[in-house]
Motif scaffolding. Structure first.
Motif, PDB file in Angstrom:
ATOM      1  N   THR A  21       2.335   9.320  -1.606  1.00 21.51           N
ATOM      2  CA  THR A  21       0.856   9.228  -0.828  1.00 21.51           C
ATOM      3  C   THR A  21       0.388   7.734  -0.763  1.00 21.51           C
ATOM      4  OG1 THR A  21      -0.377  10.008  -2.772  1.00 21.51           O
ATOM      5  CG2 THR A  21       0.378  11.578  -1.242  1.00 21.51           C
TER       6      THR A  21
ATOM      7  N   ASP B 130      -3.604   6.135   0.052  1.00 29.43           N
ATOM      8  CA  ASP B 130      -4.869   6.577   0.468  1.00 29.43           C
ATOM      9  C   ASP B 130      -5.867   5.354   0.697  1.00 29.43           C
ATOM     10  OD1 ASP B 130      -4.487   9.301  -0.392  1.00 29.43           O
ATOM     11  OD2 ASP B 130      -3.938   8.548  -2.309  1.00 29.43           O
ATOM     12  N   SER B 131      -6.982   5.486   1.316  1.00 31.84           N
ATOM     13  CA  SER B 131      -8.069   4.490   1.879  1.00 31.84           C
ATOM     14  C   SER B 131      -9.392   4.250   1.217  1.00 31.84           C
ATOM     15  CB  SER B 131      -8.061   4.706   3.349  1.00 31.84           C
ATOM     16  OG  SER B 131      -8.403   3.498   3.909  1.00 31.84           O
ATOM     17  N   GLN B 132      -9.325   4.803   0.078  1.00 31.67           N
ATOM     18  CA  GLN B 132     -10.574   4.469  -0.800  1.00 31.67           C
ATOM     19  C   GLN B 132     -11.096   3.109  -0.690  1.00 31.67           C
ATOM     20  OE1 GLN B 132      -8.603   7.297  -1.571  1.00 31.67           O
ATOM     21  NE2 GLN B 132     -10.342   8.247  -0.460  1.00 31.67           N
TER      22      GLN B 132
ATOM     23  N   SER C  75       0.287  -0.156   4.197  1.00 29.41           N
ATOM     24  CA  SER C  75       1.148   0.655   3.384  1.00 29.41           C
ATOM     25  C   SER C  75       2.654  -0.016   3.160  1.00 29.41           C
ATOM     26  CB  SER C  75       1.036   2.031   4.047  1.00 29.41           C
ATOM     27  OG  SER C  75       2.102   1.914   5.217  1.00 29.41           O
TER      28      SER C  75
ATOM     29  N   TRP D 155      -5.150   7.355   5.759  1.00 29.26           N
ATOM     30  CA  TRP D 155      -4.679   7.980   4.676  1.00 29.26           C
ATOM     31  C   TRP D 155      -3.257   8.616   4.908  1.00 29.26           C
ATOM     32  CZ3 TRP D 155      -9.680   7.465   6.114  1.00 29.26           C
ATOM     33  CH2 TRP D 155     -10.551   7.244   5.202  1.00 29.26           C
TER      34      TRP D 155
ATOM     35  N   ASN E  88      -6.415  17.347   8.473  1.00 24.93           N
ATOM     36  CA  ASN E  88      -7.498  16.516   8.035  1.00 24.93           C
ATOM     37  C   ASN E  88      -8.694  17.352   7.987  1.00 24.93           C
ATOM     38  OD1 ASN E  88      -9.695  14.565   7.639  1.00 24.93           O
ATOM     39  ND2 ASN E  88      -8.818  13.331   9.292  1.00 24.93           N
TER      40      ASN E  88
ATOM     41  N   HIS F  45      -6.671  12.689  -0.161  1.00 25.67           N
ATOM     42  CA  HIS F  45      -5.411  12.680   0.602  1.00 25.67           C
ATOM     43  C   HIS F  45      -5.290  13.079   1.770  1.00 25.67           C
ATOM     44  CE1 HIS F  45      -4.161  11.657  -3.495  1.00 25.67           C
ATOM     45  NE2 HIS F  45      -4.666  12.710  -3.990  1.00 25.67           N
TER      46      HIS F  45
END
Length: 215
Positions: A9, A11-13, A19, A102, A153, A183
């Motif tokens: 995975t 993720d876009s925190q 990526s 994400w 989502n 995620h």
């Protein structure tokens, strides 16, 4: 046909707009398939660009499209690319996105494939607990390798457990992501076909979420 897989995975925190995913130990001439289940921050977002490969291979599009969703918070993009005759060794695939993304992903290595057919692409714009790819045209060979994925989502904070069918009936699991709190949710599978005919992949899950499916 199936040789190996790599999964993960991203993720876009931190407002992730790039990526990088890797598979190692690839045999020269085998086929690679990259499945990406992504969620973003806007509906009708343009299709993602083809990944670049550290091994120098050129990847082709199997099934790629713009994001769909009920609202910007519910956008989804399930996509598939492939590399028909891979270089030996390690392949790191890099992509750059126009806005934060994400993703959950798998790279599958198979024995050599002659061609690819994106049999169907189907998406939903409402909260649901089921999804399917729609029915494909009839396959023409009795030795085909089918990949399929659903991406969801839930928007906002997400859900701790969306409990996808893993795998859907008749398939072998590549990856499942039930926790959508941080995620992109979804499930990815494959099937080795021994007869010709139409194909349909269907999933169920326990909590409502916008979804898109492709195979």
């Amino acid at each position: 046909m199936f040789v190996q897989k790599a999964t993960g995975t991203f993720d876009s925190q931190s407002n992730l707009t790039t990526s990088s995913v890797t598979i190692t130990g690839v045999t020269l001439g085998n086929t690679l398939i990259f499945n990406l289940g992504a969620t973003g921050i806007a509906i009708a977002q343009a299709a993602y660009t083809t990944p670049t490969d550290s091994a120098g291979d050129t990847w082709a599009t199997a099934s790629v499209g713009a994001s769909t969703g009920a609202t910007n918070a519910d956008s989804v993009q399930p996509d598939i690319w492939w590399d028909r005759a891979a270089a030996a060794g390690t392949h790191t695939l890099a992509q750059t996105y126009a806005s934060p993304v994400w993703g959950n992903w798998s790279i599958v290595e198979t024995t050599p494939m002659a061609s690819v057919d994106a049999t169907s692409r189907n998406s939903g714009n409402t909260s649901v607990t089921t999804g399917n790819t729609g029915t494909s045209g009839a396959t023409t060979q009795a030795s085909e390798f089918l990949v399929a994925l659903v991406t969801t989502n839930t928007g906002g904070a997400g859900l701790a457990n969306t409990a996808f069918d893993n795998p859907p009936a008749g398939y072998t699991s590549l990856k499942v992501q039930n926790d959508t709190t941080l995620h992109a949710g979804g499930q990815q599978s494959y099937k080795e076909l021994a007869v010709t005919g139409t194909q349909n992949v269907a999933w169920n899950w326990t909590n409502t979420a916008n979804a898109a499916e492709t195979s």
